[in-house]
Design an enzyme around this catalytic site. Sequence first.
Site: not given
Length: 253
Positions: A239-241
């Site tokens: 996940e990138c955020g």
Amino acid sequence: MGDYQEKDITIMSAAEQKLTDAEIIAAELGAKKAGERIKWLYETYGDRVMASTSFGLQAAVMLHLISENAPKMPIAFVDTGYLFPETYKYLETLQQRFEVDLRIYNPKLTAARQEALHGKLWEQGEEGNTKYGLINKVEPLDRAIKEIGADIWISGLRRAQSSTRKDRAFAEQQSETIKAYPILDWADAQVNVYYHMHDLPRHPLEVEGYITMGDHHSTIPATEGMTAEDTRYGGQKYECGIHLDNGNSDFQI
């Protein structure tokens, strides 16, 4: 019986229980098919709903579903400035194919300015990657949601994509925004069938072994035995955020 007094026991029905908006939406979506889910969300909530796209490997599926069922729905695209050249070309191809309300958002700092001020954040461990995600993805999408005025955000996230997504509900609350996932329950095979049925163009890098798609510096093609998680951020995370309620911005993503 002595002094024993029988207590009243009240069993509340589902209708009597106080369900959250996210739980109500999740229940409605669970009983529908993907296209019906998108149509119901837009017809029910109107201007409160927006979608997002990254022009990744399954982007054409979501864009086709939206164009068929809610073509006036705003769609936000966050251009980090670090995407593959092929992704930008894919954007042009799909934009010509589908009549949708695409709105493009960029980070407040250009790629050149970021690197001059902070260096290559993606090479600076967990702290650098977190800061990179906030600057290039979380903040622009937060801004898109606020400018569009939506509080329901539709995403093409699927349970089959990674272990971090396998327990997601069809809708969930993230800070002040409800996220809804119309193709959450689709397996990879179902995505492939949809592409074939509607003759949708594929991302150019798919044939080169990419099974996920992100920025060019943090995404690699898969080799034998690699999972989707292994191909992102050196296998350290997936996940990138933007799909995590991590408290890093006003919009908790």
